[in-house]
Motif scaffolding. Sequence first.
Motif, PDB file in Angstrom:
ATOM      1  N   UNK A  71      -5.649   3.451 -12.939  1.00 47.27           N
ATOM      2  CA  UNK A  71      -6.519   3.982 -11.890  1.00 47.27           C
ATOM      3  C   UNK A  71      -7.748   3.099 -11.781  1.00 47.27           C
ATOM      4  N   UNK A  72      -7.961   2.532 -10.592  1.00 51.03           N
ATOM      5  CA  UNK A  72      -9.087   1.634 -10.320  1.00 51.03           C
ATOM      6  C   UNK A  72      -9.130   0.496 -11.351  1.00 51.03           C
ATOM      7  N   UNK A  73      -8.038  -0.213 -11.444  1.00 46.67           N
ATOM      8  CA  UNK A  73      -7.895  -1.286 -12.444  1.00 46.67           C
ATOM      9  C   UNK A  73      -8.524  -2.571 -11.926  1.00 46.67           C
ATOM     10  N   UNK A  74      -9.440  -3.133 -12.697  1.00 45.60           N
ATOM     11  CA  UNK A  74     -10.084  -4.398 -12.351  1.00 45.60           C
ATOM     12  C   UNK A  74      -9.132  -5.534 -12.715  1.00 45.60           C
ATOM     13  N   UNK A  75      -8.486  -6.099 -11.697  1.00 40.39           N
ATOM     14  CA  UNK A  75      -7.455  -7.103 -11.953  1.00 40.39           C
ATOM     15  C   UNK A  75      -8.026  -8.453 -12.360  1.00 40.39           C
ATOM     16  N   UNK A  90       3.362  -5.469   9.970  1.00 41.20           N
ATOM     17  CA  UNK A  90       2.873  -4.787   8.770  1.00 41.20           C
ATOM     18  C   UNK A  90       1.375  -4.538   8.893  1.00 41.20           C
ATOM     19  N   UNK A  91       0.961  -3.283   8.679  1.00 43.02           N
ATOM     20  CA  UNK A  91      -0.442  -2.907   8.795  1.00 43.02           C
ATOM     21  C   UNK A  91      -1.154  -2.850   7.447  1.00 43.02           C
ATOM     22  N   UNK A  92      -0.458  -3.195   6.367  1.00 43.73           N
ATOM     23  CA  UNK A  92      -1.109  -3.219   5.060  1.00 43.73           C
ATOM     24  C   UNK A  92      -2.160  -4.326   5.028  1.00 43.73           C
ATOM     25  N   UNK A  93      -3.107  -4.217   4.101  1.00 37.11           N
ATOM     26  CA  UNK A  93      -4.145  -5.232   3.984  1.00 37.11           C
ATOM     27  C   UNK A  93      -3.524  -6.556   3.547  1.00 37.11           C
ATOM     28  N   UNK A  94      -3.946  -7.631   4.210  1.00 38.19           N
ATOM     29  CA  UNK A  94      -3.442  -8.975   3.922  1.00 38.19           C
ATOM     30  C   UNK A  94      -4.470  -9.726   3.104  1.00 38.19           C
ATOM     31  N   UNK A  95      -4.027 -10.398   2.052  1.00 39.81           N
ATOM     32  CA  UNK A  95      -4.888 -11.260   1.250  1.00 39.81           C
ATOM     33  C   UNK A  95      -4.688 -12.687   1.738  1.00 39.81           C
ATOM     34  N   UNK A  96      -5.683 -13.214   2.426  1.00 38.67           N
ATOM     35  CA  UNK A  96      -5.577 -14.537   3.025  1.00 38.67           C
ATOM     36  C   UNK A  96      -5.433 -15.600   1.940  1.00 38.67           C
ATOM     37  N   UNK A  97      -4.333 -16.357   2.001  1.00 37.53           N
ATOM     38  CA  UNK A  97      -4.092 -17.375   0.981  1.00 37.53           C
ATOM     39  C   UNK A  97      -3.592 -16.829  -0.333  1.00 37.53           C
ATOM     40  N   UNK A 122       0.805  -1.225   0.000  1.00 33.74           N
ATOM     41  CA  UNK A 122       0.000   0.000   0.000  1.00 33.74           C
ATOM     42  C   UNK A 122       0.837   1.273   0.000  1.00 33.74           C
ATOM     43  N   UNK A 123       2.151   1.134   0.062  1.00 36.57           N
ATOM     44  CA  UNK A 123       3.000   2.304  -0.151  1.00 36.57           C
ATOM     45  C   UNK A 123       2.969   2.728  -1.614  1.00 36.57           C
ATOM     46  N   UNK A 124       2.651   1.785  -2.506  1.00 38.40           N
ATOM     47  CA  UNK A 124       2.702   2.069  -3.945  1.00 38.40           C
ATOM     48  C   UNK A 124       1.413   1.761  -4.684  1.00 38.40           C
ATOM     49  N   UNK A 125       0.432   1.165  -3.994  1.00 37.56           N
ATOM     50  CA  UNK A 125      -0.818   0.799  -4.652  1.00 37.56           C
ATOM     51  C   UNK A 125      -1.978   1.007  -3.673  1.00 37.56           C
ATOM     52  N   UNK A 126      -3.071   1.548  -4.187  1.00 36.21           N
ATOM     53  CA  UNK A 126      -4.289   1.668  -3.381  1.00 36.21           C
ATOM     54  C   UNK A 126      -5.217   0.523  -3.771  1.00 36.21           C
ATOM     55  N   UNK A 127      -5.534  -0.375  -2.822  1.00 38.95           N
ATOM     56  CA  UNK A 127      -6.421  -1.493  -3.148  1.00 38.95           C
ATOM     57  C   UNK A 127      -7.879  -1.183  -2.827  1.00 38.95           C
ATOM     58  N   UNK A 128      -8.758  -1.753  -3.618  1.00 40.00           N
ATOM     59  CA  UNK A 128     -10.185  -1.800  -3.327  1.00 40.00           C
ATOM     60  C   UNK A 128     -10.642  -3.232  -3.550  1.00 40.00           C
ATOM     61  N   UNK A 130     -13.685 -11.598  -3.004  1.00 39.74           N
ATOM     62  CA  UNK A 130     -13.838 -10.347  -3.739  1.00 39.74           C
ATOM     63  C   UNK A 130     -12.845 -10.254  -4.872  1.00 39.74           C
ATOM     64  N   UNK A 131     -13.120  -9.332  -5.787  1.00 40.36           N
ATOM     65  CA  UNK A 131     -12.171  -9.031  -6.863  1.00 40.36           C
ATOM     66  C   UNK A 131     -11.296  -7.863  -6.417  1.00 40.36           C
ATOM     67  N   UNK A 132     -10.006  -7.990  -6.661  1.00 40.25           N
ATOM     68  CA  UNK A 132      -9.050  -6.953  -6.298  1.00 40.25           C
ATOM     69  C   UNK A 132      -9.018  -5.862  -7.368  1.00 40.25           C
ATOM     70  N   UNK A 133      -9.118  -4.620  -6.916  1.00 44.71           N
ATOM     71  CA  UNK A 133      -9.010  -3.437  -7.779  1.00 44.71           C
ATOM     72  C   UNK A 133      -7.808  -2.628  -7.291  1.00 44.71           C
ATOM     73  N   UNK A 134      -6.938  -2.194  -8.208  1.00 46.06           N
ATOM     74  CA  UNK A 134      -5.714  -1.510  -7.808  1.00 46.06           C
ATOM     75  C   UNK A 134      -5.520  -0.194  -8.558  1.00 46.06           C
TER      76      UNK A 134
END
Length: 430
Positions: free
Chosen positions: A307-311, A325-332, A270-276, A292-296
């Motif tokens: 910007x707001x890329x549907x991965x 680390x306090x960044x969002x973790x993707x389980x698995x 998250x220092x270089x990417x904003x996730x949704x 969920x689907x990851x958007x970056x």
Amino acid sequence: MNPSYPNRTDLAQRQRVQRLNSTDLERYQLERLNCMLGKILPANRFYANKIGPSCLLQLASLEELAGLPFTFKNELIAKGKLGGFASNRTWPIENYNRFHRTSGTRGKPLTVIDTAADWQWWLESWQPVLDCAQVKSSDRVVMAFSFGPFIGFWSAFDAVVERGCLVAPAGAMKTLARIDLICDIDATLIFCTPSYALHLAEIAQQNQINLASTAVRAIIVAGEPGGSIPEIRQRIESAWGARVIDHAGASEIGPWGFAASDGNGVFVNEAEFIPEFISIDTGDPAGEGELSELVLTSLGRYGSPVIRYRTGDLVRPSWNGAGKCQFVLLQGGVLGRSDDMMIIRGVNVFPSSIEQILRSFPEIIEYRMTAFKKASLDQLKIEIEDRLQNVERVRKELQVKIGLRVDVETVPVGTLPRFEGKGKRFIDRR
């Protein structure tokens, strides 16, 4: 480049950003995002047209980001005389000096190009991955893949070179020759896909080579699910006597993910990417642990921003922040692709879920899954190379774990394809 970004030689600064609370992290990201928007607009015609007439856009909060349109991969494939060059370029072609292309496994290959400054951003974004593996200048690295136009190979190579490592490119080598190289130079780090790490182990075993006795201490993997799947990770680590470090990225986005210390997930950088995160069930913003689907949104690649890329990547986000680390973790890690999901007799099934079960059987050497339609319904057939030649135990385990009885058959050992790059074990004929 934004001067507030932590320098790649400054581990303490990277860790400081990773430990920011949510309020400070959002402030940091908003500053980076507005800096990028100020640099690329209105020169970037792709986003100037998408965002609308306000070509000097500045956001008051990250909440306003959700009001901007999504970006889809098919939009980036340019039309006209420039052929496949991605359409989200900011500058004239003459400003770019790096050419790379996607594999095209999901349609027409996409050509992405980078400026010299963007390439330095790629190397910066690689640093958390290398931090996880504790990469030092004394390491000896083997890049165990062919060096085509795929960007991940080249960015990884340059990132470890900048750390001062001795790096051996192993393109055009046969698998056994690569194993010999690993042994000859006392390599300590290997870069490859999870599939190829397993194939290297298979060939080593056939040639009575004990990989666990080599100097390799870590294997950095990416390109497909596996590095964060316990059954696959454990099989690789057992064969190599080395730690597996997962990583995630994409040509059109950048190297956006790095492994959790326990190996059971991937942090978004998250220092270089904003996730949704978009809920698969509702289409709304996803909650804790929801599929969920990851958007970056990238923050430092000014020449080819997204910007707001549907991965299309399927993930389960967690904001618990239990570790350093306090960044969002993707389980698995990345669980699969939205376009790979099958609905078989009412059950949502992903190829990565099947692979996790199959890899729990040490006697299964290789496998292939084929999805097809029968009377408008999704069906699945699985072929396995099984030393025990016993499909019933596999059928039973699949039924217990995913609630379906699946058609499984054995094939002779050595008949299914092996993969150096991304594994193509899932064939979709629907």
